[in-house]
Design a protein around this motif. Structure first.
Motif, PDB file in Angstrom:
ATOM      1  N   THR A 117       0.738  -1.239   0.219  1.00  0.00           N
ATOM      2  CA  THR A 117      -0.059  -0.104  -0.169  1.00  0.00           C
ATOM      3  C   THR A 117       0.727   1.269   0.220  1.00  0.00           C
ATOM      4  O   THR A 117       0.351   2.501   0.141  1.00  0.00           O
ATOM      5  CB  THR A 117      -0.826  -0.079   1.251  1.00  0.00           C
ATOM      6  N   HIS A 118       2.110   1.181   0.074  1.00  0.00           N
ATOM      7  CA  HIS A 118       3.104   2.399   0.115  1.00  0.00           C
ATOM      8  C   HIS A 118       3.711   2.392  -1.179  1.00  0.00           C
ATOM      9  O   HIS A 118       4.916   3.313  -1.417  1.00  0.00           O
ATOM     10  CB  HIS A 118       3.917   2.354   1.407  1.00  0.00           C
ATOM     11  N   ILE A 119       3.745   1.476  -2.122  1.00  0.00           N
ATOM     12  CA  ILE A 119       4.487   1.387  -3.385  1.00  0.00           C
ATOM     13  C   ILE A 119       3.791   2.349  -4.536  1.00  0.00           C
ATOM     14  O   ILE A 119       2.703   1.582  -4.916  1.00  0.00           O
ATOM     15  CB  ILE A 119       4.862   0.103  -3.793  1.00  0.00           C
ATOM     16  N   PRO A 120       4.314   3.439  -4.866  1.00  0.00           N
ATOM     17  CA  PRO A 120       3.605   4.107  -5.736  1.00  0.00           C
ATOM     18  C   PRO A 120       3.413   3.283  -7.413  1.00  0.00           C
ATOM     19  O   PRO A 120       4.269   2.739  -7.601  1.00  0.00           O
ATOM     20  CB  PRO A 120       4.283   5.472  -6.119  1.00  0.00           C
ATOM     21  N   VAL A 121       2.545   3.696  -8.069  1.00  0.00           N
ATOM     22  CA  VAL A 121       2.290   3.101  -9.435  1.00  0.00           C
ATOM     23  C   VAL A 121       3.010   3.776 -10.383  1.00  0.00           C
ATOM     24  O   VAL A 121       3.349   5.132 -10.046  1.00  0.00           O
ATOM     25  CB  VAL A 121       0.726   3.280  -9.679  1.00  0.00           C
ATOM     26  N   PRO A 122       3.758   3.136 -11.209  1.00  0.00           N
ATOM     27  CA  PRO A 122       4.641   3.837 -12.425  1.00  0.00           C
ATOM     28  C   PRO A 122       3.803   4.872 -13.063  1.00  0.00           C
ATOM     29  O   PRO A 122       2.764   4.634 -13.352  1.00  0.00           O
ATOM     30  CB  PRO A 122       5.224   2.807 -13.129  1.00  0.00           C
ATOM     31  N   GLY A 123       4.625   5.899 -13.265  1.00  0.00           N
ATOM     32  CA  GLY A 123       3.738   7.038 -14.014  1.00  0.00           C
ATOM     33  C   GLY A 123       3.155   8.154 -13.215  1.00  0.00           C
ATOM     34  O   GLY A 123       2.473   9.059 -13.537  1.00  0.00           O
ATOM     35  N   VAL A 124       3.252   8.013 -11.814  1.00  0.00           N
ATOM     36  CA  VAL A 124       2.604   8.966 -10.786  1.00  0.00           C
ATOM     37  C   VAL A 124       3.708   9.954 -10.398  1.00  0.00           C
ATOM     38  O   VAL A 124       4.781   9.305  -9.748  1.00  0.00           O
ATOM     39  CB  VAL A 124       1.923   8.280  -9.755  1.00  0.00           C
ATOM     40  N   ASP A 125       3.501  11.125 -10.150  1.00  0.00           N
ATOM     41  CA  ASP A 125       4.346  11.910  -9.341  1.00  0.00           C
ATOM     42  C   ASP A 125       4.137  11.921  -7.899  1.00  0.00           C
ATOM     43  O   ASP A 125       3.075  12.439  -7.426  1.00  0.00           O
ATOM     44  CB  ASP A 125       4.076  13.472  -9.846  1.00  0.00           C
ATOM     45  N   TYR A 126       4.912  11.434  -7.283  1.00  0.00           N
ATOM     46  CA  TYR A 126       4.704  10.960  -5.723  1.00  0.00           C
ATOM     47  C   TYR A 126       4.604  12.433  -4.989  1.00  0.00           C
ATOM     48  O   TYR A 126       4.211  12.542  -3.982  1.00  0.00           O
ATOM     49  CB  TYR A 126       5.999  10.180  -5.368  1.00  0.00           C
ATOM     50  N   ARG A 127       5.625  13.243  -5.369  1.00  0.00           N
ATOM     51  CA  ARG A 127       5.470  14.369  -4.408  1.00  0.00           C
ATOM     52  C   ARG A 127       4.377  15.336  -4.797  1.00  0.00           C
ATOM     53  O   ARG A 127       3.696  15.751  -3.833  1.00  0.00           O
ATOM     54  CB  ARG A 127       6.611  15.501  -5.032  1.00  0.00           C
ATOM     55  N   ALA A 128       3.755  15.505  -6.302  1.00  0.00           N
ATOM     56  CA  ALA A 128       2.518  15.980  -6.293  1.00  0.00           C
ATOM     57  C   ALA A 128       1.498  15.108  -5.436  1.00  0.00           C
ATOM     58  O   ALA A 128       0.443  16.076  -4.777  1.00  0.00           O
ATOM     59  CB  ALA A 128       1.948  16.106  -7.606  1.00  0.00           C
ATOM     60  N   VAL A 129       1.297  13.899  -5.170  1.00  0.00           N
ATOM     61  CA  VAL A 129       0.531  12.970  -4.517  1.00  0.00           C
ATOM     62  C   VAL A 129       0.395  13.582  -3.073  1.00  0.00           C
ATOM     63  O   VAL A 129      -0.492  13.679  -2.322  1.00  0.00           O
ATOM     64  CB  VAL A 129       0.664  11.488  -4.882  1.00  0.00           C
ATOM     65  N   GLN A 130       1.760  13.475  -2.546  1.00  0.00           N
ATOM     66  CA  GLN A 130       1.732  13.785  -1.090  1.00  0.00           C
ATOM     67  C   GLN A 130       1.383  15.164  -0.858  1.00  0.00           C
ATOM     68  O   GLN A 130       0.878  15.371   0.396  1.00  0.00           O
ATOM     69  CB  GLN A 130       3.175  13.705  -0.892  1.00  0.00           C
ATOM     70  N   GLN A 131       1.698  16.034  -1.625  1.00  0.00           N
ATOM     71  CA  GLN A 131       1.084  17.486  -1.249  1.00  0.00           C
ATOM     72  C   GLN A 131      -0.250  17.444  -1.319  1.00  0.00           C
ATOM     73  O   GLN A 131      -0.842  18.296  -0.727  1.00  0.00           O
ATOM     74  CB  GLN A 131       1.704  18.564  -2.427  1.00  0.00           C
ATOM     75  N   CYS A 132      -0.909  16.945  -2.485  1.00  0.00           N
ATOM     76  CA  CYS A 132      -2.346  16.717  -2.285  1.00  0.00           C
ATOM     77  C   CYS A 132      -3.039  16.028  -1.235  1.00  0.00           C
ATOM     78  O   CYS A 132      -4.081  16.523  -0.573  1.00  0.00           O
ATOM     79  CB  CYS A 132      -2.785  16.414  -3.771  1.00  0.00           C
ATOM     80  N   VAL A 133      -2.393  15.105  -0.853  1.00  0.00           N
ATOM     81  CA  VAL A 133      -2.948  14.311   0.284  1.00  0.00           C
ATOM     82  C   VAL A 133      -2.909  15.055   1.530  1.00  0.00           C
ATOM     83  O   VAL A 133      -3.789  15.205   2.359  1.00  0.00           O
ATOM     84  CB  VAL A 133      -2.013  13.030   0.651  1.00  0.00           C
ATOM     85  N   GLU A 134      -1.722  15.742   1.523  1.00  0.00           N
ATOM     86  CA  GLU A 134      -1.571  16.817   2.873  1.00  0.00           C
ATOM     87  C   GLU A 134      -2.867  17.743   3.077  1.00  0.00           C
ATOM     88  O   GLU A 134      -3.324  18.275   3.762  1.00  0.00           O
ATOM     89  CB  GLU A 134      -0.389  17.435   2.833  1.00  0.00           C
ATOM     90  N   GLN A 135      -3.223  18.295   1.861  1.00  0.00           N
ATOM     91  CA  GLN A 135      -4.084  19.748   1.636  1.00  0.00           C
ATOM     92  C   GLN A 135      -5.558  19.096   1.937  1.00  0.00           C
ATOM     93  O   GLN A 135      -6.341  19.702   2.142  1.00  0.00           O
ATOM     94  CB  GLN A 135      -4.051  20.166   0.419  1.00  0.00           C
ATOM     95  N   ALA A 136      -5.629  17.603   1.627  1.00  0.00           N
ATOM     96  CA  ALA A 136      -7.170  16.953   1.334  1.00  0.00           C
ATOM     97  C   ALA A 136      -7.289  16.234   2.730  1.00  0.00           C
ATOM     98  O   ALA A 136      -8.520  15.633   3.090  1.00  0.00           O
ATOM     99  CB  ALA A 136      -7.341  15.964   0.556  1.00  0.00           C
ATOM    100  N   SER A 137      -6.387  16.199   3.681  1.00  0.00           N
ATOM    101  CA  SER A 137      -6.450  15.427   5.155  1.00  0.00           C
ATOM    102  C   SER A 137      -7.462  16.050   5.841  1.00  0.00           C
ATOM    103  O   SER A 137      -7.797  17.248   5.856  1.00  0.00           O
ATOM    104  CB  SER A 137      -5.252  15.680   5.819  1.00  0.00           C
ATOM    105  N   GLY A 138      -8.450  15.017   6.256  1.00  0.00           N
ATOM    106  CA  GLY A 138      -9.474  15.452   6.913  1.00  0.00           C
ATOM    107  C   GLY A 138     -10.718  15.763   6.258  1.00  0.00           C
ATOM    108  O   GLY A 138     -11.944  15.637   6.777  1.00  0.00           O
ATOM    109  N   SER A 139     -10.550  15.987   4.992  1.00  0.00           N
ATOM    110  CA  SER A 139     -11.897  16.157   4.143  1.00  0.00           C
ATOM    111  C   SER A 139     -11.366  15.330   2.730  1.00  0.00           C
ATOM    112  O   SER A 139     -10.998  16.106   1.793  1.00  0.00           O
ATOM    113  CB  SER A 139     -12.312  17.776   4.123  1.00  0.00           C
TER     114      SER A 139
END
Length: 437
Positions: free
Chosen positions: A32-54
């Motif tokens: 569950t912590h291995i990213p899929v090829p073709g995904v920008d992991y930094r952008a995902v983490q930034q969006c997850v932090e902004q979407a936390s709680g909602s």
């Protein structure tokens, strides 16, 4: 409790099963912590932090995947495609005569139905994986995230195919891991993986409530949420263990010189006969119009109405529809999973009867009468337990899909009770002492 754990790990066979189960769980959580090829992991983490709680519309699915969906990892789809396929096959068994005949064939028919479930799981994984990739590319996965459109920077067809194939393969691996636990470990593998997925995000969500709390540095908010969750767990355990025992008497039969039968047993009818499936049905049905509104272009009155009233977990319209759909699906699922006529026929075939009730149609009518009466409190309990903790916890900063909400607690408690029962049963088999020590 600690004595039981000590006995379990001191028994070589049971210790191997427990350690094997723990090893599979570690592999599952690593995936569950291995990213899929073709995904920008930094952008995902930034969006997850902004979407936390909602987490919006995808919060429930993300909860069932152990937080892997919004991370877009190899196991992003989790065990959800298999659960959906199992429910669909179970419903089709009542409609399609071929599947009903396979169900009556015993072990051979069960093996074929399991194989059909695997095929349907892969098909659903391809469909859901394609939808997830399309949602991530459109930027709708995280809503208002500033870098949501940069999550999948490469829009080539080959990259999209690789992402879908990777997530589909991840679903197949999760399905295989679950079957390994069932065969070589302890408990039902699919249920345990679902249990781990739901429980994995609980610590971070609890700590987020403490950080966002305003009373005594958040500790009072944290304590109140824990008390509400514990009270809900106690209620769920009480109702999940409750059952109506219908007595059954078997007449004696002489076969040659031996007498068979003459025993007294009972049919256990649980108060919550449907389990958590009605809640999943209701939430999935309410999820469809919200998803359609999110992907529809432009602005319209129906889109505004759906967005305002069907995407907020504390809105009265959402609460009323969720409750009514849960009650309806509870009766619907119990009606197709417990066939009173089939049970009555089996009892009559083996010489069984309910004391005071004639065998045959009278027994079937009596079983249906008891089942309808006991399903009412079970259905109302499901509707209440799915909504009350969520609406109360929302006042303390918990999101609609908080891991200690009603649906999550139903899954955690139900799977936990069944697993503990299996461990206790194996301990009793290995700890039996004869008359002479």
């Amino acid at each position: 409790m600690f004595t039981a754990f000590n006995q379990a790990f001191r028994t070589p066979d049971l210790r191997k099963k427990l350690l094997f189960t723990l090893g599979v769980i570690v592999v599952y959580r690593a995936g569950t912590h291995i990213p899929v090829p073709g995904v920008d992991y930094r952008a995902v983490q930034q969006c997850v932090e902004q979407a936390s709680g909602s987490q919006g519309l995808f919060g429930a699915v993300n909860l069932f995947s152990g937080g892997a969906l919004l991370q877009i990892t190899v196991f992003a789809l989790g065990i959800l495609p298999y659960i959906t396929a199992s429910i669909i096959l179970q419903l089709l068994t009542v409609v399609i005569p071929r599947l009903e005949a396979l169900k009556k064939e015993g072990q051979a028919g069960t093996v074929k139905i399991t194989q059909y479930t695997r095929y349907l799981t892969i098909a659903l994984a391809i469909l859901q994986g394609t939808g997830l990739v399309a949602t991530a590319r459109s930027g709708a996965l995280f809503g208002n995230c500033t870098v949501a459109s940069q999550i999948v920077p490469d829009r080539a067809i080959f990259t999209t195919v690789v992402m879908v194939v990777t997530m589909t393969a991840g679903t197949a691996v999760v399905m295989w891991l679950g079957e390994l636990i069932t065969d070589r470990g302890v408990g039902n593998g699919m249920s345990i993986l679902l249990f781990i997925s739901v429980a994995a995000t609980a610590p971070s969500a609890l700590w987020a409530i403490k950080e966002q709390g305003t009373l005594a540095g958040g500790w009072i908010d944290f304590g109140v949420v824990i008390l509400i969750a514990l009270a809900t767990v106690g209620l769920v355990v009480f109702v999940e263990q409750a059952q109506r025992r219908i007595p059954v008497q078997y007449a004696k039969r002489m076969i040659g010189r031996r007498a068979y039968g003459g025993t007294t047993t009972y049919i256990p009818v649980k108060v919550n006969q449907a389990g958590v499936i009605p809640v999943i049905f209701a939430s999935s049905l309410l999820y469809i119009p919200s998803l359609a509104a999110q992907f529809s272009g432009g602005e319209s009155e129906w889109k505004t109405w759906v967005t305002r009233k069907l995407t907020q977990g504390d809105h009265p319209v959402y609460i009323a529809l969720y409750f009514l759909l849960t009650v309806f699906f509870a009766f619907f699922y119990v009606g197709i999973s417990f066939n009173a006529e089939e049970v009555a026929d089996n009892m009559k075939r083996y010489g069984g009867f309910v004391p005071g009730i004639r065998a045959g149609k009278a027994t079937a009518d009596y079983l249906s009468y008891v089942l309808n009466r006991i399903t009412w409190p079970g259905a109302l309990y499901l509707g209440a337990i799915a909504l009350i903790p969520t609406t109360v916890l929302a006042g303390f900063g918990a999101s609609q899909n908080f891991p200690l909400g009603g649906t999550s607690i139903l899954i955690i408690v139900g799977v936990g009770l069944e697993t503990v029962k299996q461990i206790e049963g194996q301990l009793q088999q290995r700890s039996y002492e004869g008359l002479l020590r």
